[in-house]
Design an enzyme around this catalytic site. Structure first.
Site, PDB file in Angstrom:
ATOM      1  N   LYS A 119       8.811  10.780  -0.477  1.00  0.00           N
ATOM      2  CA  LYS A 119       8.095  10.136   0.632  1.00  0.00           C
ATOM      3  C   LYS A 119       9.055   9.354   1.507  1.00  0.00           C
ATOM      4  O   LYS A 119       9.030   9.445   2.739  1.00  0.00           O
ATOM      5  CB  LYS A 119       7.018   9.201   0.082  1.00  0.00           C
ATOM      6  N   LEU A 165       0.825  -1.206   0.000  1.00  0.00           N
ATOM      7  CA  LEU A 165       0.000   0.000   0.000  1.00  0.00           C
ATOM      8  C   LEU A 165       0.861   1.259   0.000  1.00  0.00           C
ATOM      9  O   LEU A 165       2.031   1.234   0.417  1.00  0.00           O
ATOM     10  CB  LEU A 165      -0.922  -0.021   1.223  1.00  0.00           C
ATOM     11  N   PRO A 166       0.312   2.391  -0.449  1.00  0.00           N
ATOM     12  CA  PRO A 166       1.130   3.600  -0.654  1.00  0.00           C
ATOM     13  C   PRO A 166       1.614   4.292   0.610  1.00  0.00           C
ATOM     14  O   PRO A 166       2.783   4.680   0.696  1.00  0.00           O
ATOM     15  CB  PRO A 166       0.201   4.533  -1.452  1.00  0.00           C
ATOM     16  N   LYS A 185      15.081  -0.669   5.035  1.00  0.00           N
ATOM     17  CA  LYS A 185      14.590  -0.119   3.765  1.00  0.00           C
ATOM     18  C   LYS A 185      14.763   1.400   3.718  1.00  0.00           C
ATOM     19  O   LYS A 185      15.222   1.963   2.716  1.00  0.00           O
ATOM     20  CB  LYS A 185      13.113  -0.487   3.577  1.00  0.00           C
ATOM     21  N   THR A 224       6.180   0.450   2.114  1.00  0.00           N
ATOM     22  CA  THR A 224       7.251   1.251   2.708  1.00  0.00           C
ATOM     23  C   THR A 224       6.607   2.344   3.548  1.00  0.00           C
ATOM     24  O   THR A 224       6.091   3.331   3.019  1.00  0.00           O
ATOM     25  CB  THR A 224       8.151   1.871   1.630  1.00  0.00           C
TER      26      THR A 224
END
Length: 306
Positions: free
Chosen positions: A255, A74-75, A180, A107
């Protein structure tokens, strides 16, 4: 049975690979996305592949919650929280909550992931498993998964190996996201430096193919020079060769930098370069011709704004 939530640019090819690696007829895949067009496209894909009997379109997350293994891609953090809030609500109403595995590949920041994990029923397992490899890796099933879990179970590793080639255990829940975000901050910096180095070489009259060969066999070698080279024609599969389209977008890079800065603040780390790096990507995002391009478009920006 498998459930997959989020059929975006990364999720769609990941779900596609999962579909093609199901053990037919015992395995089944249930998909969910708010975008009806993505669901219809995936349904058509399953029919074309002759696997339509192995795929169901979920009308709500309640159907996803009934699957044995659920993967989400998901975003944003808020999407992850809302998705699992709905799933937990359904599970809490079940008199006999069976063991289930939830793998979030989004992420997001580690704190949000930890909050979600804390809400899950004790019978279930929730792990963070963000990915590296981009759309190309998702398509070719060559992703690297950075896993935050107390134990790398057989079910977890086997599932992820259907979607990628490398599964790295980073530590307890949340650790995969730490890895990450730190990695992507490094990418953000290396990308700019690589673009500047190739721009300098170009202006000084070097043949860029020769320069690329030198860099990639020397101490300056990095992913942005070897795989995602910003000069059109150097790496045929890189976004630079398709007008910087269909790559890792500026918005996504921004982001991730923001999430990494949040993590730095929480851990008391003070970055030396983050403000400057952010300013560069902000400038690119403000340009209507560049905002949706791959991050390597920094090279074109340098060339156009001499």
């Amino acid at each position: 049975s498998y459930g997959f939530v989020g059929l975006g640019r990364m999720g769609y090819p990941m779900a596609t690979n999962l579909l093609h690696k199901l053990n037919i007829p015992s395995d089944h895949l249930t998909i969910y996305d708010l975008n009806q067009q993505s669901l219809e496209s995936f349904s058509s894909l399953s029919q074309t592949s002759g696997l339509e009997k192995s795929v169901s379109i979920a009308h709500s997350l309640n159907e996803i919650a009934q699957c044995d293994i659920v993967i989400s891609m998901l975003p944003l953090p808020k999407h992850v929280e809302q998705t699992y809030k709905t799933i937990v609500s359904y599970l809490s109403q079940q008199p006999d909550c069976q063991a289930r595995l939830f793998i979030d590949c989004s992420t997001i920041d580690p704190m949000t992931s930890n909050r979600v994990a804390a809400t899950m029923p004790t019978e279930t397992s929730f792990v963070d498993a963000p990915v590296s490899g981009g759309v190309v890796g998702a398509t070719n099933a060559t992703l690297t998964f950075m896993v935050g879990a107390s134990t790398l179970t057989t079910d977890l590793e086997t599932t992820l190996k259907k979607l990628g080639t490398k599964v790295v255990s980073c530590g307890p829940q949340g650790s995969g996201l730490v890895a990450k975000l730190a990695n992507n901050y490094l990418l953000a910096v290396c990308n700019i430096a690589t673009c500047e180095a190739f721009h300098l070489a170009s202006k000084a009259g070097l043949d860029l193919a020769t320069f690329a060969a030198i860099v990639n066999s020397s101490s300056g070698a990095n992913w942005s020079s070897i795989v995602n080279n910003p000069v059109p024609g150097i790496v045929t599969t890189a976004p630079a060769g398709r007008a910087y389209d269909n790559g890792f977008g500026i918005g996504l890079m921004k982001k991730d930098i923001g999430l990494c800065e949040e993590l730095a603040n929480q851990t008391g780390v003070k970055f030396l370069l983050a403000d400057r790096v952010n300013a560069i990507y902000n400038k690119l995002e403000a340009d209507q011709n560049l905002k949706n391009k791959d991050l390597s478009v920094v090279y074109k920006y340098l060339h156009d704004h001499e």
